[in-house]
Scaffold this motif. Structure first.
Motif, PDB file in Angstrom:
ATOM      1  N   SER A  15       0.839  -1.207   0.000  1.00 54.41           N
ATOM      2  CA  SER A  15       0.000   0.000   0.000  1.00 54.41           C
ATOM      3  C   SER A  15       0.874   1.257   0.000  1.00 54.41           C
ATOM      4  CB  SER A  15      -0.963   0.001   1.185  1.00 54.41           C
ATOM      5  OG  SER A  15      -0.259  -0.006   2.394  1.00 54.41           O
ATOM      6  N   ARG A  16       2.016   1.211   0.727  1.00 60.66           N
ATOM      7  CA  ARG A  16       2.911   2.375   0.749  1.00 60.66           C
ATOM      8  C   ARG A  16       3.490   2.632  -0.648  1.00 60.66           C
ATOM      9  NH1 ARG A  16       8.291   2.654   4.414  1.00 60.66           N
ATOM     10  NH2 ARG A  16       8.941   1.110   2.891  1.00 60.66           N
TER      11      ARG A  16
ATOM     12  N   GLY B 227       2.113   1.803  -3.453  1.00 65.15           N
ATOM     13  CA  GLY B 227       1.013   2.326  -4.284  1.00 65.15           C
ATOM     14  C   GLY B 227       0.797   3.812  -4.035  1.00 65.15           C
ATOM     15  N   ARG B 228       0.828   4.215  -2.775  1.00 67.94           N
ATOM     16  CA  ARG B 228       0.641   5.639  -2.430  1.00 67.94           C
ATOM     17  C   ARG B 228       1.793   6.478  -2.996  1.00 67.94           C
ATOM     18  NH1 ARG B 228      -0.509   3.578   2.773  1.00 67.94           N
ATOM     19  NH2 ARG B 228       1.446   4.405   3.584  1.00 67.94           N
TER      20      ARG B 228
ATOM     21  N   ALA C 106       1.346   6.895  -6.715  1.00 74.83           N
ATOM     22  CA  ALA C 106       0.263   7.849  -6.982  1.00 74.83           C
ATOM     23  C   ALA C 106       0.740   9.283  -6.760  1.00 74.83           C
ATOM     24  CB  ALA C 106      -0.943   7.535  -6.099  1.00 74.83           C
TER      25      ALA C 106
ATOM     26  N   LEU D 117       1.467  17.771 -12.081  1.00 78.38           N
ATOM     27  CA  LEU D 117       1.522  19.198 -11.722  1.00 78.38           C
ATOM     28  C   LEU D 117       2.597  19.927 -12.524  1.00 78.38           C
ATOM     29  CD1 LEU D 117       0.998  19.462  -7.852  1.00 78.38           C
ATOM     30  CD2 LEU D 117      -0.367  20.521  -9.642  1.00 78.38           C
TER      31      LEU D 117
ATOM     32  N   LEU E 161       1.238  20.360 -15.886  1.00 75.80           N
ATOM     33  CA  LEU E 161       0.165  21.358 -15.800  1.00 75.80           C
ATOM     34  C   LEU E 161       0.729  22.780 -15.801  1.00 75.80           C
ATOM     35  CD1 LEU E 161      -2.983  20.886 -15.200  1.00 75.80           C
ATOM     36  CD2 LEU E 161      -2.447  21.739 -12.943  1.00 75.80           C
ATOM     37  N   PHE E 162       1.718  23.029 -14.958  1.00 75.09           N
ATOM     38  CA  PHE E 162       2.297  24.378 -14.883  1.00 75.09           C
ATOM     39  C   PHE E 162       3.049  24.733 -16.177  1.00 75.09           C
ATOM     40  CE2 PHE E 162       1.506  24.014 -10.308  1.00 75.09           C
ATOM     41  CZ  PHE E 162       0.950  25.271 -10.088  1.00 75.09           C
TER      42      PHE E 162
ATOM     43  N   LEU F  13       2.193  23.664 -19.189  1.00 73.43           N
ATOM     44  CA  LEU F  13       1.160  23.999 -20.166  1.00 73.43           C
ATOM     45  C   LEU F  13       0.560  25.383 -19.903  1.00 73.43           C
ATOM     46  CD1 LEU F  13      -0.744  20.588 -20.510  1.00 73.43           C
ATOM     47  CD2 LEU F  13       0.713  21.696 -22.208  1.00 73.43           C
ATOM     48  N   ILE F  14       0.295  25.680 -18.618  1.00 76.59           N
ATOM     49  CA  ILE F  14      -0.258  26.998 -18.276  1.00 76.59           C
ATOM     50  C   ILE F  14       0.706  28.097 -18.746  1.00 76.59           C
ATOM     51  CG2 ILE F  14      -0.861  28.568 -16.368  1.00 76.59           C
ATOM     52  CD1 ILE F  14      -1.814  26.076 -14.809  1.00 76.59           C
TER      53      ILE F  14
ATOM     54  N   VAL G  73       0.601  28.480 -22.572  1.00 78.10           N
ATOM     55  CA  VAL G  73      -0.625  29.143 -23.034  1.00 78.10           C
ATOM     56  C   VAL G  73      -0.593  30.629 -22.696  1.00 78.10           C
ATOM     57  CG1 VAL G  73      -3.133  29.276 -22.714  1.00 78.10           C
ATOM     58  CG2 VAL G  73      -2.031  27.052 -22.942  1.00 78.10           C
ATOM     59  N   LYS G  74      -0.146  30.946 -21.483  1.00 77.96           N
ATOM     60  CA  LYS G  74      -0.110  32.361 -21.059  1.00 77.96           C
ATOM     61  C   LYS G  74       0.896  33.153 -21.902  1.00 77.96           C
ATOM     62  CE  LYS G  74      -2.909  32.199 -17.425  1.00 77.96           C
ATOM     63  NZ  LYS G  74      -4.107  32.994 -17.329  1.00 77.96           N
TER      64      LYS G  74
ATOM     65  N   ALA H 175      -3.690   2.183   3.781  1.00 75.78           N
ATOM     66  CA  ALA H 175      -4.548   2.841   2.799  1.00 75.78           C
ATOM     67  C   ALA H 175      -3.909   2.814   1.421  1.00 75.78           C
ATOM     68  CB  ALA H 175      -4.799   4.284   3.214  1.00 75.78           C
ATOM     69  N   THR H 176      -4.730   2.526   0.417  1.00 75.80           N
ATOM     70  CA  THR H 176      -4.228   2.530  -0.959  1.00 75.80           C
ATOM     71  C   THR H 176      -4.609   3.849  -1.627  1.00 75.80           C
ATOM     72  OG1 THR H 176      -6.277   1.589  -1.794  1.00 75.80           O
ATOM     73  CG2 THR H 176      -4.556   0.027  -1.129  1.00 75.80           C
ATOM     74  N   ALA H 177      -4.022   4.072  -2.812  1.00 74.62           N
ATOM     75  CA  ALA H 177      -4.360   5.284  -3.568  1.00 74.62           C
ATOM     76  C   ALA H 177      -5.851   5.279  -3.901  1.00 74.62           C
ATOM     77  CB  ALA H 177      -3.535   5.340  -4.840  1.00 74.62           C
TER      78      ALA H 177
ATOM     79  N   ILE I 263      -6.682  25.569 -21.178  1.00 72.63           N
ATOM     80  CA  ILE I 263      -7.105  26.235 -19.945  1.00 72.63           C
ATOM     81  C   ILE I 263      -8.480  25.705 -19.518  1.00 72.63           C
ATOM     82  CG2 ILE I 263      -7.718  28.490 -18.937  1.00 72.63           C
ATOM     83  CD1 ILE I 263      -4.722  28.176 -19.369  1.00 72.63           C
TER      84      ILE I 263
ATOM     85  N   ILE J 251      -7.964  22.452 -17.766  1.00 75.12           N
ATOM     86  CA  ILE J 251      -7.394  22.710 -16.431  1.00 75.12           C
ATOM     87  C   ILE J 251      -8.485  23.243 -15.488  1.00 75.12           C
ATOM     88  CG2 ILE J 251      -5.775  24.192 -15.153  1.00 75.12           C
ATOM     89  CD1 ILE J 251      -3.915  23.945 -17.639  1.00 75.12           C
TER      90      ILE J 251
END
Lengths: 46, 314
Positions: free
Chosen positions: A13-14, A16-17, A20, A28, A31-32, A34-35, A38-39, B21-23, B57, B60
């Motif tokens: 489980s650790r 897996g976490r 993730a 992220l 994401l940043f 791409l932002i 675009v900007k 706990a799993t994801a 955008i 997002i």
């Protein structure tokens, strides 16, 4: 300092976490990136 | 092997506890089914709004709204873990079943709230980020911590939290709030009581066991059925308003009127249900139809919008 041996289930489980969390952090970054693209494109093209 | 802090190791009950706990358990904290409705209605707001948004955008924005809604779900599960453990519908959730500890859920919910609002503000605009922050606050604090356990009108007022997403989607494109986005808000807002009270009717015992003052438990079945009827009629009326205001076609208006007529018809079925009916089949049918109804109305609005853009509308 105290240590403990994890059971197989806890290890699984650790892991897996952790995977993730790595995926979320990588997402992220993308994401940043791409932002920013675009900007900047928006500013450059008026 | 793991290195542990001695104080941390002494778990909640004094025994050593390491998380298993799993994801997937964390994902479950986000209430994915509720999130799908939020994503869909927010997307509708984004599509229907006049103007243009960069597709990247836009994606997002939807992601942030979805994560924000999920975060409020996690905060709701953190606060309601005590009653979730008693109710059959919620007993298997990650906190009552012991898979995730309450403080982990709280940290998870707060972190996602902060990230979703900040990213929406930075990437899109601060009005939509402010609306998202208010939605999370409204659901987690106003509804969950205050209204839910104190008034039978809890879901009437609390329903606003679920109604904000299309307004947020609209604000992402236009940077403002308008009559049209308020109508989109009202569709979900007025739909929520009929939808939720149908569920509360056949889950009455669950709510009674945990002392949550749902309308059927406080005011009785008869009053609940009448109020369901009133809200179903109001929902049917408001769903036609987009045509009256001119941001949807006559074709959509006819479709919405037909869907609304069925909504009222199912409510009449509930109204005619005998007092003390154990199976409560009409209430279950109304609950199922109400979910289909909301998806159909917002899908109808988006299809209509696409048809108008293509010049094919009535």
């Amino acid at each position: 300092m105290e240590t403990v041996t994890l059971s197989d289930k806890q290890k699984k489980s650790r892991r897996g976490r952790n995977i993730a969390l790595a995926v979320v952090l990588a997402a992220l970054v993308v994401l940043f990136y791409l932002i920013t693209l675009v900007k900047i494109a928006g500013e450059t093209m008026g | 092997m793991a290195i542990i802090d001695h104080h941390e190791a002494a778990g909640d009950g004094g025994d050593f506890v390491l998380s298993e706990a799993t994801a997937r358990d964390y994902f479950e904290l986000l209430k994915p089914r509720v999130m799908s409705l939020v994503v869909f209605t927010a997307f509708a707001g984004l599509v229907l709004a006049p103007g243009h948004i960069n597709p990247v955008i836009g994606v997002i924005a939807i992601l942030c709204i979805a994560v924000g809604a999920g975060a409020s779900g996690a905060l709701n599960m953190w606060y309601d873990a005590d009653i979730d453990a008693v109710m059959s519908r919620t007993a298997k959730r990650p906190i009552p079943s012991g898979r995730i500890r309450p403080r982990e859920a709280l940290a998870f919910g707060l972190t996602l709230s902060a990230f979703s609002v900040a990213i929406l503000g930075l990437a899109v605009n601060w009005l939509s980020a402010g609306l998202l922050a208010f939605t999370i606050f409204f659901y987690a604090v106003i509804y969950t911590m205050w209204l839910k356990r104190s008034t039978p009108q809890n879901i009437v007022i609390g329903g606003a939290a679920g109604a904000f997403p299309p307004m947020i989607g609209w604000a992402c494109v236009t940077g403002g709030v308008s009559v049209e986005s308020i109508v989109l808000f009202l569709i979900t807002f007025l739909w929520t009581p009929a939808h939720f009270w149908a569920l509360a009717l056949f889950k009455m015992k669950d709510y009674a066991d945990v002392g949550v003052p749902m309308l059927p438990n406080v005011a009785g079945e008869k009053t609940t059925k009448h109020q369901i009827m009133v809200y179903a009629v109001l929902t049917a009326i408001i769903s036609v308003v987009p045509s009256c205001l001119g941001f949807a076609s006559l074709g959509y208006g006819i479709f919405a009127a037909a869907m609304g007529a069925f909504f009222v018809w199912y409510s009449i079925g509930v109204l005619r249900m005998p007092e003390g009916d154990r199976a409560m089949v009409p209430a279950k049918k109304l609950f199922a139809y109400s979910i289909f109804y909301l998806f159909a109305i917002f899908a109808g609005l988006m299809i209509d919008h696409a048809l108008i853009a293509a010049g094919w509308s009535l």
